[in-house]
Motif scaffolding. Structure first.
Motif, PDB file in Angstrom:
ATOM      1  N   LEU A 206     103.848  59.517 -15.460  1.00  0.00           N
ATOM      2  CA  LEU A 206     102.678  58.627 -15.426  1.00  0.00           C
ATOM      3  C   LEU A 206     102.990  57.276 -16.087  1.00  0.00           C
ATOM      4  N   TYR A 207     103.654  57.302 -17.244  1.00  0.00           N
ATOM      5  CA  TYR A 207     104.007  56.020 -17.887  1.00  0.00           C
ATOM      6  C   TYR A 207     104.981  55.234 -17.009  1.00  0.00           C
ATOM      7  N   ALA A 208     105.906  55.942 -16.341  1.00  0.00           N
ATOM      8  CA  ALA A 208     106.854  55.236 -15.462  1.00  0.00           C
ATOM      9  C   ALA A 208     106.105  54.556 -14.321  1.00  0.00           C
ATOM     10  N   ALA A 209     105.084  55.223 -13.800  1.00  0.00           N
ATOM     11  CA  ALA A 209     104.303  54.632 -12.707  1.00  0.00           C
ATOM     12  C   ALA A 209     103.559  53.389 -13.196  1.00  0.00           C
ATOM     13  N   ILE A 210     102.999  53.464 -14.408  1.00  0.00           N
ATOM     14  CA  ILE A 210     102.273  52.312 -14.970  1.00  0.00           C
ATOM     15  C   ILE A 210     103.248  51.156 -15.221  1.00  0.00           C
ATOM     16  N   ASP A 211     104.358  51.464 -15.913  1.00  0.00           N
ATOM     17  CA  ASP A 211     105.325  50.410 -16.266  1.00  0.00           C
ATOM     18  C   ASP A 211     105.996  49.825 -15.025  1.00  0.00           C
ATOM     19  N   GLY A 212     106.091  50.638 -13.971  1.00  0.00           N
ATOM     20  CA  GLY A 212     106.783  50.186 -12.765  1.00  0.00           C
ATOM     21  C   GLY A 212     105.866  49.516 -11.751  1.00  0.00           C
ATOM     22  N   SER A 213     104.621  49.215 -12.172  1.00  0.00           N
ATOM     23  CA  SER A 213     103.656  48.676 -11.205  1.00  0.00           C
ATOM     24  C   SER A 213     103.685  47.151 -11.145  1.00  0.00           C
ATOM     25  N   GLY A 214     104.662  46.557 -11.809  1.00  0.00           N
ATOM     26  CA  GLY A 214     104.777  45.097 -11.758  1.00  0.00           C
ATOM     27  C   GLY A 214     103.607  44.385 -12.424  1.00  0.00           C
ATOM     28  N   GLY A 215     102.983  45.033 -13.389  1.00  0.00           N
ATOM     29  CA  GLY A 215     101.886  44.395 -14.121  1.00  0.00           C
ATOM     30  C   GLY A 215     100.513  44.679 -13.537  1.00  0.00           C
ATOM     31  N   PHE A 216     100.445  45.409 -12.428  1.00  0.00           N
ATOM     32  CA  PHE A 216      99.130  45.752 -11.855  1.00  0.00           C
ATOM     33  C   PHE A 216      98.390  46.681 -12.822  1.00  0.00           C
ATOM     34  N   TYR A 217      99.108  47.714 -13.293  1.00  0.00           N
ATOM     35  CA  TYR A 217      98.575  48.600 -14.338  1.00  0.00           C
ATOM     36  C   TYR A 217      99.333  48.308 -15.631  1.00  0.00           C
TER      37      TYR A 217
ATOM     38  N   GLU B 177      86.635  55.372  -6.197  1.00  0.00           N
ATOM     39  CA  GLU B 177      87.528  55.877  -5.147  1.00  0.00           C
ATOM     40  C   GLU B 177      88.344  57.075  -5.643  1.00  0.00           C
ATOM     41  N   ALA B 178      88.761  57.031  -6.902  1.00  0.00           N
ATOM     42  CA  ALA B 178      89.508  58.168  -7.462  1.00  0.00           C
ATOM     43  C   ALA B 178      88.619  59.410  -7.460  1.00  0.00           C
ATOM     44  N   ASP B 179      87.386  59.229  -7.882  1.00  0.00           N
ATOM     45  CA  ASP B 179      86.457  60.358  -7.932  1.00  0.00           C
ATOM     46  C   ASP B 179      86.282  60.961  -6.538  1.00  0.00           C
ATOM     47  N   ALA B 180      86.124  60.089  -5.540  1.00  0.00           N
ATOM     48  CA  ALA B 180      85.955  60.567  -4.163  1.00  0.00           C
ATOM     49  C   ALA B 180      87.219  61.274  -3.677  1.00  0.00           C
ATOM     50  N   ALA B 181      88.370  60.912  -4.244  1.00  0.00           N
ATOM     51  CA  ALA B 181      89.640  61.538  -3.844  1.00  0.00           C
ATOM     52  C   ALA B 181      89.930  62.806  -4.659  1.00  0.00           C
ATOM     53  N   GLY B 182      88.957  63.250  -5.467  1.00  0.00           N
ATOM     54  CA  GLY B 182      89.154  64.498  -6.215  1.00  0.00           C
ATOM     55  C   GLY B 182      89.850  64.325  -7.544  1.00  0.00           C
ATOM     56  N   LEU B 183      89.834  63.088  -8.068  1.00  0.00           N
ATOM     57  CA  LEU B 183      90.447  62.804  -9.374  1.00  0.00           C
ATOM     58  C   LEU B 183      89.323  62.334 -10.294  1.00  0.00           C
ATOM     59  N   MET B 184      88.822  63.222 -11.141  1.00  0.00           N
ATOM     60  CA  MET B 184      87.595  62.901 -11.882  1.00  0.00           C
ATOM     61  C   MET B 184      87.844  62.535 -13.340  1.00  0.00           C
ATOM     62  N   ALA B 185      86.835  61.843 -13.908  1.00  0.00           N
ATOM     63  CA  ALA B 185      86.772  61.572 -15.357  1.00  0.00           C
ATOM     64  C   ALA B 185      87.918  60.682 -15.849  1.00  0.00           C
TER      65      ALA B 185
ATOM     66  N   ALA C 249      99.268  63.662  -7.933  1.00  0.00           N
ATOM     67  CA  ALA C 249      98.170  63.183  -7.079  1.00  0.00           C
ATOM     68  C   ALA C 249      97.610  61.873  -7.633  1.00  0.00           C
ATOM     69  N   LEU C 250      97.483  61.793  -8.960  1.00  0.00           N
ATOM     70  CA  LEU C 250      96.985  60.558  -9.579  1.00  0.00           C
ATOM     71  C   LEU C 250      97.951  59.401  -9.309  1.00  0.00           C
ATOM     72  N   ILE C 251      99.243  59.658  -9.504  1.00  0.00           N
ATOM     73  CA  ILE C 251     100.235  58.596  -9.289  1.00  0.00           C
ATOM     74  C   ILE C 251     100.206  58.132  -7.830  1.00  0.00           C
TER      75      ILE C 251
ATOM     76  N   ASP D  37      98.633  53.855  -3.926  1.00  0.00           N
ATOM     77  CA  ASP D  37      97.851  53.526  -2.741  1.00  0.00           C
ATOM     78  C   ASP D  37      96.790  52.467  -3.081  1.00  0.00           C
ATOM     79  N   PHE D  38      96.130  52.636  -4.214  1.00  0.00           N
ATOM     80  CA  PHE D  38      95.097  51.692  -4.638  1.00  0.00           C
ATOM     81  C   PHE D  38      95.704  50.303  -4.861  1.00  0.00           C
ATOM     82  N   GLN D  39      96.881  50.286  -5.487  1.00  0.00           N
ATOM     83  CA  GLN D  39      97.554  48.992  -5.709  1.00  0.00           C
ATOM     84  C   GLN D  39      97.921  48.338  -4.374  1.00  0.00           C
ATOM     85  N   ALA D  40      98.402  49.142  -3.433  1.00  0.00           N
ATOM     86  CA  ALA D  40      98.805  48.590  -2.132  1.00  0.00           C
ATOM     87  C   ALA D  40      97.604  47.937  -1.434  1.00  0.00           C
ATOM     88  N   ARG D  41      96.432  48.542  -1.652  1.00  0.00           N
ATOM     89  CA  ARG D  41      95.227  48.012  -0.980  1.00  0.00           C
ATOM     90  C   ARG D  41      94.587  46.850  -1.735  1.00  0.00           C
ATOM     91  N   ASN D  42      94.883  46.756  -3.064  1.00  0.00           N
ATOM     92  CA  ASN D  42      94.193  45.754  -3.892  1.00  0.00           C
ATOM     93  C   ASN D  42      95.135  44.810  -4.635  1.00  0.00           C
TER      94      ASN D  42
END
Ligand code: PMP
Length: 359
Positions: free
Chosen positions: A272-283, A313-321, A346-348, A353-358
């Motif tokens: 998860l941290y790798a995904a955040i750090d690797g997002s180019g500053g998006f997250y 959108e995360a909630d609708a995709a089954g990723l809550m709280a 699933a979260l990653i 996907d969210f970053q690609a769209r936004n």
């Protein structure tokens, strides 16, 4: 309805196998012709259960006989008051290291009973002050830390060394997430509702010599020594919470104990941290990588306006709280033992996907 991947900070997700077992024996437990909630805590069946819970917890954490194990109530918050009452004389000094919301709260509450001193304060809660900079008192009754700051996502990766007084640590959001060396602590306490079971139970592991301290005038029910002498049955304990905790301990042993769980948790947090750090500053996660929590991962999106859309959108995709605590805002993924690796994946995937769209 299907169960979502639940990233709640607490009360938090419990292992599905544990919930299924509780469901299967809810009406009739263990041959007693009633549910576990409906029988006396003084009966043989419940006493055996409580003994098994203590035995399995000791096995998981390799707790020696030098320590008592207590099952208490009142939440971790009540311990903020009971710790000074039990471990310190009125007005005696107690040192605190402040690394986030909960350790700050512990000092504030202790101030009613002791000279609650701040030995070090990180100020901005993204790091842990270096040990040589701590101003520890020679006369303190104990040194208090919060092992894992649930809101800020700052975690001691080990027990601090060379302390002049016994180490007391709030393990609420990290106990049982990895192996620890209990002998480095004087007292460990944790509210149950993250990695242990339902709310209403506090697990405490306390070195027996500390139970001999006079402390402060207090009723028996507030005395750790009295609780230890009465096997935490001075009054009616949180029986259903102890029952569920016992199932969680058995589940952890089945998973291979804390070494196996710790490896899995390290992989989850690392991904998860790798995904955040690797997002180019998006997250972005602001915490010093050396002290990032394995259990609670707070992060923000570069544009604050996107948080509400992410959550919906995360909630609708089954990723809550996934909402961050109001003190820090943004997002937070709590990935306790019951969160499978597939949930983090699933979260990653959703984050990419969210970053690609936004983005
Ligand atoms: N300490 C920590 C580290 C926590 O995360 C929490 C609750 N989230 C508390 C203390 C307070 O726990 P309780 O609500 O059980 O009193």
């Amino acid at each position: 309805m299907t169960r979502a991947y639940n990233f709640s900070a607490g009360p938090a997700a419990l292992p599905e196998a544990v919930l299924r077992q509780a469901q299967a024996e809810l009406l009739e437990w263990n041959g007693v012709r009633a549910s576990v909630m409906e029988v006396s805590h003084r009966g043989a069946a419940f006493e055996a259960l409580a003994a098994e819970a203590e035995r399995d917890l000791r096995k998981l954490l390799a707790v020696s006989d030098d320590y008592a194990v207590l099952f208490l109530q009142g939440g971790a918050t009540q311990q903020f008051a009971l710790l000074p009452m039990n471990l310190a004389a009125p007005g005696q000094a107690a040192d605190h290291v402040v690394t986030g919301h909960w350790s700050a709260k512990a000092v504030a509450e202790a101030g009613s009973y002791v000279d609650a001193r701040v030995a070090a304060d990180a100020g901005i809660y993204t790091r842990i002050p270096d040990r040589p900079q701590w101003r520890l008192s020679a006369d303190a009754a104990y040194v208090h830390i919060c092992q894992n700051e649930t809101i800020h996502g700052v975690e001691f990766q080990d027990a601090p060394r060379d302390l002049p007084a016994p180490l007391v640590s709030d393990f609420s959001s990290t106990l049982l997430s990895r192996p620890i060396d209990v002998s480095r602590y004087g007292l460990i306490y944790a509210g149950a509702q993250k990695n242990i079971g339902p709310a209403g139970l506090v697990v405490m592991i306390v070195r027996r010599d500390l139970l001999e301290r006079a402390g402060q005038p207090r009723a028996n029910i507030l005395s750790y020594a009295q609780q230890a002498a009465q096997h935490s049955m001075l009054n009616t304990p949180a029986t259903f919470s102890i029952y569920l905790a016992r199932l969680v301990f058995a589940w952890l042993l089945e998973q291979g104990g804390l070494a196996a769980i710790g490896e899995r948790n390290a992989r989850k947090a690392g991904a998860l941290y790798a995904a955040i750090d690797g997002s180019g500053g998006f997250y972005r996660n602001p915490v010093d990588p050396a002290v990032r929590s394995w259990m609670n991962v707070p992060f923000v999106i570069h544009d604050d306006a996107l948080h509400a859309r992410f959550l919906a959108e995360a909630d609708a995709a089954g990723l809550m709280a996934l909402k961050g605590h109001k003190a820090v805002g943004g997002l937070r993924a709590s990935i306790y033992n019951a969160m499978p690796e597939a949930g983090v994946e699933a979260l990653i995937g959703f984050m990419r996907d969210f970053q690609a769209r936004n983005g």
